[in-house]
Design a protein around this motif. Structure first.
Motif, short mmCIF file in Angstrom:
data_model
loop_
_atom_site.label_atom_id
_atom_site.label_comp_id
_atom_site.label_asym_id
_atom_site.label_seq_id
_atom_site.Cartn_x
_atom_site.Cartn_y
_atom_site.Cartn_z
N PHE A 9 0.85 -1.18 0.00
CA PHE A 9 0.00 0.00 0.00
C PHE A 9 0.90 1.23 0.00
O PHE A 9 1.71 1.41 0.92
CB PHE A 9 -0.89 0.03 1.24
N LEU A 10 0.77 2.06 -1.02
CA LEU A 10 1.45 3.36 -1.03
C LEU A 10 0.48 4.36 -0.41
O LEU A 10 -0.53 4.72 -1.02
CB LEU A 10 1.80 3.79 -2.45
N VAL A 11 0.79 4.79 0.80
CA VAL A 11 -0.16 5.60 1.58
C VAL A 11 0.39 7.00 1.79
O VAL A 11 1.54 7.18 2.21
CB VAL A 11 -0.44 4.94 2.95
N GLY A 12 -0.44 8.00 1.52
CA GLY A 12 -0.08 9.38 1.81
C GLY A 12 -0.41 9.71 3.25
O GLY A 12 -1.57 9.58 3.67
N PHE A 13 0.59 10.13 4.01
CA PHE A 13 0.37 10.49 5.41
C PHE A 13 -0.30 11.85 5.54
O PHE A 13 -0.95 12.15 6.54
CB PHE A 13 1.72 10.51 6.15
N GLY A 14 -0.14 12.69 4.53
CA GLY A 14 -0.66 14.04 4.62
C GLY A 14 0.45 15.03 4.93
O GLY A 14 1.63 14.68 4.97
N PRO A 15 0.10 16.28 5.21
CA PRO A 15 1.10 17.34 5.32
C PRO A 15 1.89 17.38 6.62
O PRO A 15 2.86 18.11 6.73
CB PRO A 15 0.25 18.61 5.18
N GLY A 16 1.47 16.63 7.63
CA GLY A 16 2.21 16.64 8.89
C GLY A 16 1.38 16.29 10.09
O GLY A 16 1.74 15.43 10.90
N ALA A 17 0.24 16.95 10.27
CA ALA A 17 -0.63 16.66 11.41
C ALA A 17 -1.22 15.26 11.26
O ALA A 17 -1.83 14.95 10.24
CB ALA A 17 -1.74 17.70 11.49
N PRO A 18 -1.04 14.40 12.27
CA PRO A 18 -1.50 13.01 12.15
C PRO A 18 -2.99 12.85 11.90
O PRO A 18 -3.41 11.88 11.27
CB PRO A 18 -1.10 12.39 13.50
N ASP A 19 -3.80 13.80 12.37
CA ASP A 19 -5.24 13.65 12.19
C ASP A 19 -5.71 13.98 10.78
O ASP A 19 -6.90 13.92 10.49
CB ASP A 19 -6.01 14.49 13.22
N LEU A 20 -4.77 14.30 9.89
CA LEU A 20 -5.14 14.57 8.50
C LEU A 20 -4.92 13.37 7.59
O LEU A 20 -5.19 13.45 6.39
CB LEU A 20 -4.37 15.78 7.97
N ILE A 21 -4.43 12.26 8.12
CA ILE A 21 -4.35 11.05 7.31
C ILE A 21 -5.77 10.55 7.07
O ILE A 21 -6.67 10.74 7.90
CB ILE A 21 -3.49 9.96 7.99
N THR A 22 -6.00 9.94 5.92
CA THR A 22 -7.35 9.47 5.61
C THR A 22 -7.70 8.23 6.42
O THR A 22 -6.82 7.50 6.90
CB THR A 22 -7.49 9.13 4.11
#
Length: 237
Positions: A9-22
């Protein structure tokens, strides 16, 4: 050709804040047996997952694993039939080299599933209150790399977002002006978007040319008229 049992799985973590991961990204992490993660991923967030964690991050000016080695590590782990998550800052397919990893793995019959993440350009703009498009002002936007210097682009669009622009910010602005951009065009410098140490500074190309201000990294630089719509811009000294 039959696919191997392993899956990546290639997963985008998002910009930095953990609560922004999908939610889908977090679900993949909960199923993973091995997590290969980047520098900009919050390690504290990863503690709640039982998988083995392997750091494969890169930082400017510091030695990191070559991309070819990362590709092979992913392949070897997936070949053994394990469920793998390759966790990347932002989105895997926007300056994340996710395409290279997908290509390498699929050429070796490893199934790849891509789970998008919030890319830094969108997060930084939102944090600053900058619409990247706006009716009557900006109907086109481009995402560009801020390095290397000889590859910097100045496309003919209304709004440009430069990733990794810290070391070449002055060169980028000088090139924009030389290529016909109005010196009064607003520009935003946004570092560590969505994190507690987030910094936002609003200026213009003309005011910034020739200055030697130290900037925090990672730096997103946004250029265009909609930058003038930013919320509560800092006053220039």
């Amino acid at each position: 050709m039959r696919k191997n049992k392993g899956k990546v799985f290639l997963v985008g973590f998002g910009p930095g804040a953990p609560d922004l991961i999908t939610r889908r990204g977090e679900e993949a992490l909960s199923r993973a047996e091995v997590i290969f993660y980047d520098h900009w991923v919050d390690r504290r967030y990863l503690r709640k997952f039982q998988a083995e964690k392997i750091y494969v991050g890169k930082q400017k000016g510091k030695h990191g694993r070559p991309q070819d080695e990362i590709n092979e590590l992913l392949y070897q782990a997936a070949r053994d039939g394990k469920c793998i998550v390759r966790l990347k800052g932002g989105d895997p397919f926007i300056f994340g080299r996710g395409g290279e990893e997908q290509e390498y793995l699929e050429a070796r019959s490893i199934r790849v599933v891509v789970i998008p993440g919030v890319t830094a350009a969108l997060a930084a703009a939102a944090c600053a209150g900058i619409p990247l498009t706006h009716r009557g002002v900006s109907s086109s936007v481009a995402f560009c790399a801020g390095h290397p210097t000889d590859k910097i682009q100045t496309p003919c669009v209304d709004t440009i977002v430069y990733y990794m622009a810290g070391s070449n910010a002055m060169e980028i602005m000088d090139r924009l002006i030389r290529n016909g951009w109005d010196k009064e065009t607003p520009v935003a410098f946004i570092s560590n978007a969505t994190l507690p140490m987030e910094k936002i500074r609003i200026s213009t190309l003309e005011k910034e040319i020739g200055k030697q201000k130290r900037v925090q990294t990672p730096l997103i630089m946004i250029v265009g008229k909609t930058v003038g719509m930013a919320k509560e811009p800092e006053k220039e000294e």
